[in-house]
Design a protein around this motif. Structure first.
Motif: not given
Length: 314
Positions: A6-10
């Motif tokens: 989730l932290n990597g998606l952006p």
């Protein structure tokens, strides 16, 4: 273990809006996760069977038209949710004949940690390399001088026996005067009560098994200076909350499922038995899991004391 994803998606999709599906009960973790637009809470009792999964997916579709659905679990049911939700692209690993429900399916890489398996799915879809995963839950709790001890696990092969748990806690009590909290889910309360009543002393030791809900447990773990634990959900929580964590591994493959943050994690394993590591929920070779029973109590406690002293003030 999905927090890194989730932290990597952006980083791959700048400006994207992220929504998540979470199981009822575990949804209490979401306030500590990266920010999300929608939080779809799946209650298995409410949405029963394939019909229930289809209905749940259709309710997601009513909320918004999604461009991408990343299916992190390997189950058929999770892929069916994404299909019913009508996402334009549905991405996941190949398993359980669910490929027909996915637009982009990939063979899962071998010998990766679960956190990295999820990140790899993102890399395979975007054909880009991800930075080191950031596995961290958001919180503002301050550290306090106490130790949390968890001797439980849902699997018998990952749980300390009562005599071993008593031995470890007695030795820990003898080597530190710090407050100690014993944790456990409501169904684990009888087991922890058995351990607690057999301790040489309960001075400075509080049994909170069955007395904390998930938000209260998060606060307890986030504020602790150290957690001594078996391989379990609370071990991952403590590690993601950046609490120094010593994890006793019996069954299970630590290369795949140990708490991810190595700066806050130490794994102890016996490593002397021919059956190690297995992935059985019940020890099939011995009456009790000797991979845990034979672990040196002195080494366990000494490692815990050393880790306690590594607190970095963050």
């Amino acid at each position: 273990m999905s927090v890194g994803f989730l932290n990597g998606l952006p980083l791959f999709f700048p400006g994207c809006e992220i929504s998540v599906i979470a199981k009822k009960g575990l949804h209490h973790l979401l306030p500590y996760f990266p920010s999300t637009k929608h939080q779809f809470i799946f209650n298995k009792e409410e949405y029963k069977g394939l019909g229930g999964l289809w209905k749940f997916g259709k309710e997601i579709k009513k909320a918004e038209q999604f461009d991408l659905f990343f299916c992190l679990p390997d189950s058929f049911s999770s892929a069916l949710m994404g299909f019913a939700a009508g996402a334009k692209k549905r991405v996941g690993y190949k398993k359980e004949l669910r490929n027909i429900l996915l637009t982009n399916s990939y063979t899962k890489p071998k010998a990766l940690h679960r956190v990295e398996e999820y990140i790899s799915l993102l890399e395979l879809y975007t054909k880009q390399k991800a930075p080191t995963p950031n596995v961290a839950l958001r919180h503002s709790f301050k550290k306090e001088n106490y130790i949390v001890v968890n001797v439980n696990s849902e699997a018998q092969s990952r749980r300390l026996t009562v005599p071993k748990a008593v031995e470890v806690i007695n030795d820990l009590r003898g080597k530190t005067e710090l407050p100690i909290y014993l944790i456990g889910a409501p169904k684990e309360k009888p087991f922890i009560n058995d351990v607690y009543t057999n301790l040489a002393t309960t001075e400075g030791i509080e049994n909170v098994a069955g007395k904390t809900d998930l938000p209260q447990l998060i606060q307890l773990l986030a504020s602790a200076r150290l957690m001594l634990t078996t391989d379990s959900g609370p071990a991952h929580l403590a590690n993601a909350l950046h609490t120094q964590t010593v994890v006793l591994f019996g069954a299970g493959n630590e290369a795949n499922t140990a708490p991810y943050n190595k700066d806050y994690n130490t794994v102890l394993r016996l490593g002397k038995l021919s059956c190690e590591p297995c992935t059985k929920n019940v020890c099939v070779k011995y009456e009790t899991p000797q991979c845990l029973v034979q672990l040196s109590t002195d080494k366990i406690v000494q490692t815990a004391i050393e880790k306690f002293n590594l607190y970095d003030g963050k």
